[in-house]
Design a protein around this motif. Structure first.
Motif, PDB file in Angstrom:
ATOM      1  N   UNK A 139       0.840  -1.209   0.000  1.00 42.11           N
ATOM      2  CA  UNK A 139       0.000   0.000   0.000  1.00 42.11           C
ATOM      3  C   UNK A 139       0.877   1.262   0.000  1.00 42.11           C
ATOM      4  N   UNK A 140       1.970   1.213  -0.763  1.00 45.31           N
ATOM      5  CA  UNK A 140       2.912   2.322  -0.927  1.00 45.31           C
ATOM      6  C   UNK A 140       3.709   2.651   0.338  1.00 45.31           C
ATOM      7  N   UNK A 141       3.608   1.838   1.376  1.00 53.41           N
ATOM      8  CA  UNK A 141       4.417   2.070   2.578  1.00 53.41           C
ATOM      9  C   UNK A 141       5.830   1.558   2.322  1.00 53.41           C
ATOM     10  N   UNK A 142       6.818   2.413   2.487  1.00 53.36           N
ATOM     11  CA  UNK A 142       8.201   2.076   2.122  1.00 53.36           C
ATOM     12  C   UNK A 142       9.112   1.810   3.317  1.00 53.36           C
ATOM     13  N   UNK A 143       8.553   1.609   4.512  1.00 52.10           N
ATOM     14  CA  UNK A 143       9.400   1.320   5.659  1.00 52.10           C
ATOM     15  C   UNK A 143      10.099  -0.021   5.455  1.00 52.10           C
ATOM     16  N   UNK A 144      11.420   0.017   5.533  1.00 52.53           N
ATOM     17  CA  UNK A 144      12.228  -1.167   5.290  1.00 52.53           C
ATOM     18  C   UNK A 144      12.368  -1.982   6.578  1.00 52.53           C
ATOM     19  N   UNK A 145      13.030  -3.130   6.460  1.00 49.13           N
ATOM     20  CA  UNK A 145      13.262  -3.958   7.637  1.00 49.13           C
ATOM     21  C   UNK A 145      14.074  -3.191   8.676  1.00 49.13           C
ATOM     22  N   UNK A 146      13.761  -3.461   9.929  1.00 50.62           N
ATOM     23  CA  UNK A 146      14.420  -2.766  11.022  1.00 50.62           C
ATOM     24  C   UNK A 146      15.221  -3.763  11.868  1.00 50.62           C
ATOM     25  N   UNK A 147      16.269  -3.248  12.495  1.00 49.75           N
ATOM     26  CA  UNK A 147      17.066  -4.082  13.408  1.00 49.75           C
ATOM     27  C   UNK A 147      17.448  -3.220  14.607  1.00 49.75           C
ATOM     28  N   UNK A 148      17.109  -3.699  15.796  1.00 44.40           N
ATOM     29  CA  UNK A 148      17.319  -2.929  17.013  1.00 44.40           C
ATOM     30  C   UNK A 148      18.340  -3.615  17.921  1.00 44.40           C
ATOM     31  N   UNK A 149      19.384  -2.878  18.259  1.00 41.88           N
ATOM     32  CA  UNK A 149      20.363  -3.356  19.230  1.00 41.88           C
ATOM     33  C   UNK A 149      19.866  -3.055  20.639  1.00 41.88           C
ATOM     34  N   UNK A 150      19.900  -4.080  21.490  1.00 42.67           N
ATOM     35  CA  UNK A 150      19.504  -3.927  22.882  1.00 42.67           C
ATOM     36  C   UNK A 150      20.619  -3.200  23.633  1.00 42.67           C
ATOM     37  N   UNK A 151      20.266  -2.116  24.328  1.00 41.98           N
ATOM     38  CA  UNK A 151      21.245  -1.321  25.053  1.00 41.98           C
ATOM     39  C   UNK A 151      21.550  -1.871  26.445  1.00 41.98           C
ATOM     40  N   UNK A 152      20.855  -2.936  26.832  1.00 42.54           N
ATOM     41  CA  UNK A 152      21.125  -3.551  28.111  1.00 42.54           C
ATOM     42  C   UNK A 152      20.418  -2.913  29.287  1.00 42.54           C
ATOM     43  N   UNK A 153      19.606  -1.906  29.020  1.00 45.29           N
ATOM     44  CA  UNK A 153      18.883  -1.217  30.086  1.00 45.29           C
ATOM     45  C   UNK A 153      17.378  -1.140  29.817  1.00 45.29           C
ATOM     46  N   UNK A 154      16.901  -2.050  28.978  1.00 46.08           N
ATOM     47  CA  UNK A 154      15.479  -2.058  28.628  1.00 46.08           C
ATOM     48  C   UNK A 154      15.136  -1.201  27.434  1.00 46.08           C
ATOM     49  N   UNK A 155      16.151  -0.589  26.792  1.00 47.79           N
ATOM     50  CA  UNK A 155      15.903   0.234  25.618  1.00 47.79           C
ATOM     51  C   UNK A 155      16.676  -0.310  24.422  1.00 47.79           C
ATOM     52  N   UNK A 156      16.294   0.172  23.233  1.00 50.61           N
ATOM     53  CA  UNK A 156      16.875  -0.300  21.979  1.00 50.61           C
ATOM     54  C   UNK A 156      17.323   0.873  21.122  1.00 50.61           C
ATOM     55  N   UNK A 157      18.304   0.611  20.246  1.00 55.44           N
ATOM     56  CA  UNK A 157      18.759   1.584  19.248  1.00 55.44           C
ATOM     57  C   UNK A 157      18.668   0.941  17.874  1.00 55.44           C
TER      58      UNK A 157
END
Length: 600
Positions: free
Chosen positions: A180-198
């Motif tokens: 549907x024209x959505x262009x968001x590509x695959x994502x990869x999140x590194x765990x920061x070790x404190x409950x958050x991701x980058x």
């Protein structure tokens, strides 16, 4: 109609295999009678639909049996069903799980290292959600706080795994880019070790822009780190094809020429050692032109072998899973299909081609089947199936295979923040053969299967040995942490603890008098799951040798592995206190000193 060639090849071996596999697997649909009442209406094929909605079958309350999370109801409500003795009780009210439009996929993992499984939910062209498990069957939406906002692509199948060897779980997300024209590509999140991701997909070179339906983080080459495989729909040369990213020291290296980059309408992915040669194969569902089976003999190159293996089929397929349906020691293959072709159950008879079991042994239906998860819902020692078809009530397909064959069942205890040992490699040895398994987060197609390792061992009461290799950690010089058990029983789920946890019931890093007493109590009763933590030598019994080793561990106050002068100094420094009480009398004194010196 199904492909004539694979079916004919499968039937050609049926007579030869009949004596060795006289009892074929069979399943009975028991959702409603076991309390699972959840009708899936969302997730229609194509257009605004998300091509099925995910399911999860895993232990969310930590009581030892697998619970169910379901999605795709008309009102969008994600449902939670607690497993109570093999039946299910709806615990949705008060769970904190929300009514969300267009839920697409579910994956469960302990992202924050607190010991329970959290839920990540993808949605179709709407924002994904991370739910933290607070215990007590209650969840909280922490998406923004975790740094996972902004995932509003055509979300599909996801996977957690430790790609960088830092001990926590990272997250790969498949997006069907271009929907549907959505262009968001695959994502990869590194765990920061404190409950958050980058978010680091572009930095790592894994921001694939194909029409991705599923990604898996799994140690495909079994070298101790998580590789990444991506299943892409709408295959076209140079544009959209399946991607294999090999993990080399925490960096992903694309493998476009190893034979795994097939150009098909790839949907679900199943992995396992289907041909029993000691290497992990990859199965990808496709449209009616035929599924793909990528066999390997070295984990470096793959060859397409679906037709000669009898598993090509002739249906548009979605979820697929390799599992041992009849506990005979080899892996079978289930693949979901769309109407008018029934689902497939390909039975492994010990030689290729596999046998296409009519009616999938009672596990087939004529609705459009999409998502799939597996686990032993009634703890009777065989694998059951949870299947999402639409429009229909969830299918709970209870394994009715004859109980002559048994299975080793293992709960691998993790290390550090990776509490559920995602990525641990398991080798089960019996009758001079080895069965390969791995603890995986994210499975089949947009779904989550049980974390319990299941390996059939035929009619045997025990496996000769089980070897577990926990994922390599950079902080430990990338060395393996390994443990081997012998004479492993089949009559209960056996916890397998990493070496540093043995004897330490409360996980505080020390062996204390109460834990020694528990070990001594286990020495006079039959071996059980509760006693497994006291089996220090791994022979699946608790005896005098374990008690002696526990005494050494209790007196090894500095954790060096031996009792010596540093331990004596620690004990004398705690004199008249209670911190290093070795005898359980509440105070450090002469009796503790005598015990420590006896273990010198």
């Amino acid at each position: 109609m199904r492909s004539i060639v694979p079916l004919a090849l499968g039937l050609s071996v049926s007579a030869a295999s009949a004596s060795a596999h006289a009892q074929m697997p069979s399943f009975s649909e028991e959702a409603l009678q076991r309390g699972l009442n959840y009708v899936v209406t969302d997730g229609i094929f194509d257009g605004p639909g998300q091509f099925g909605c995910g399911v999860a079958l895993c232990d969310l309350d930590g009581d030892g049996d697998d619970d169910i999370v379901a999605s795709g109801a008309t009102n969008g409500q994600i449902a939670l069903f607690e497993n109570v003795g093999g039946t299910f009780v709806n615990r949705t009210i008060g769970s904190g799980l929300q009514a969300l439009a267009k839920v697409s996929g579910l994956v469960a993992a302990d992202h924050d290292g607190d010991g329970d499984l959290d839920l990540f939910v993808t949605r179709w062209l709407q924002a994904a959600v991370l739910y933290r498990n607070n215990g007590g069957m209650h969840f909280t939406n922490i998406t923004a706080a975790a740094g996972l906002s902004g995932n509003a692509g055509a979300g599909a199948g996801c996977s957690f795994g430790d790609y960088d060897g830092d001990g926590d779980l990272d997250l790969a997300i498949a997006n069907r880019t271009g929907t549907m024209q959505n262009q968001l590509r695959n994502r990869f999140y590194r765990n920061n070790g404190n409950g958050t991701f980058t978010e680091v997909a572009q930095q790592l070179g894994v921001d694939d822009g194909g029409a991705s339906f599923q990604c898996i983080l799994q140690d495909l080459d079994r070298d101790g780190d998580a590789d990444l495989y991506v299943s892409n729909d709408k295959g076209s040369a140079g544009i959209s094809f399946n991607r294999y990213f090999r993990n080399v020291g925490g960096a992903f290296v694309s493998e476009p020429n190893n034979g795994s980059g097939v150009i098909i309408d790839s949907m679900g992915v199943a992995t396992g050692d289907l041909d029993g040669n000691g290497f992990i194969d990859i199965f990808c569902t496709n449209i009616a032109s035929g599924h793909v089976l990528l066999l390997t003999g070295d984990a470096l190159t793959y060859s397409e072998s679906a037709v000669k293996s009898g598993v090509a089929g002739a249906a548009t397929g979605w979820g697929a899973v390799m599992f041992d349906a009849e506990n005979d020691g080899d892996e079978d293959l289930f693949a979901c299909s769309m109407f008018p072709v029934p689902d497939y159950l390909f039975v492994n008879t010990g030689a290729m081609p596999m046998l296409d079991l009519p009616g999938a042994g009672g596990a087939s239906d004529l609705e459009d089947s999409y998502c799939l998860a597996v686990g032993d819902i009634d703890l009777d020692g065989d694998v059951d199936l949870l299947k999402q078809s639409r429009p229909a009530n969830l299918r709970l397909l209870v394994n009715q295979s004859p109980p002559a064959n048994r299975a080793v069942r293992l709960k691998i205890v993790g290390r550090g923040m990776n509490t559920h040992a995602v990525g641990a490699l398991v080798d089960v040895r019996f009758a001079e053969r080895t069965v390969l398994r791995e603890v995986v987060s994210g499975s089949a197609y947009k779904s989550q299967s049980s974390y319990v390792i299941h390996a059939g061992v035929g009619a045997r009461a025990t496996a000769d040995s089980v070897t577990v290799r926990w994922p390599r950690l950079v902080a430990e010089g990338s060395a393996w942490t390994t443990r081997t058990l012998t004479n492993v029983p089949t009559d209960f789920v056996v916890p397998v603890y990493p070496p540093e946890r043995l004897g330490d019931v409360d996980g505080d890093g020390r062996v204390e008098p109460a834990e020694l007493a528990a070990c001594e109590a286990c020495a006079v009763i039959p071996f059980s799951a509760a006693c497994a933590i006291h089996d220090l030598d791994g022979n699946c019994t608790v005896d005098a040798a374990d008690i002696a080793a526990m005494r050494v561990r209790m007196c090894d106050l500095d954790g060096s592995g031996a009792v010596g002068a540093p331990d004596l100094a620690i004990l004398l420094g705690a004199w008249s206190g209670a911190t290093y009480d070795l005898t359980g009398d509440g105070v450090v004194g002469a009796a503790d000193l005598a015990l420590l010196l006896s273990q010198w």
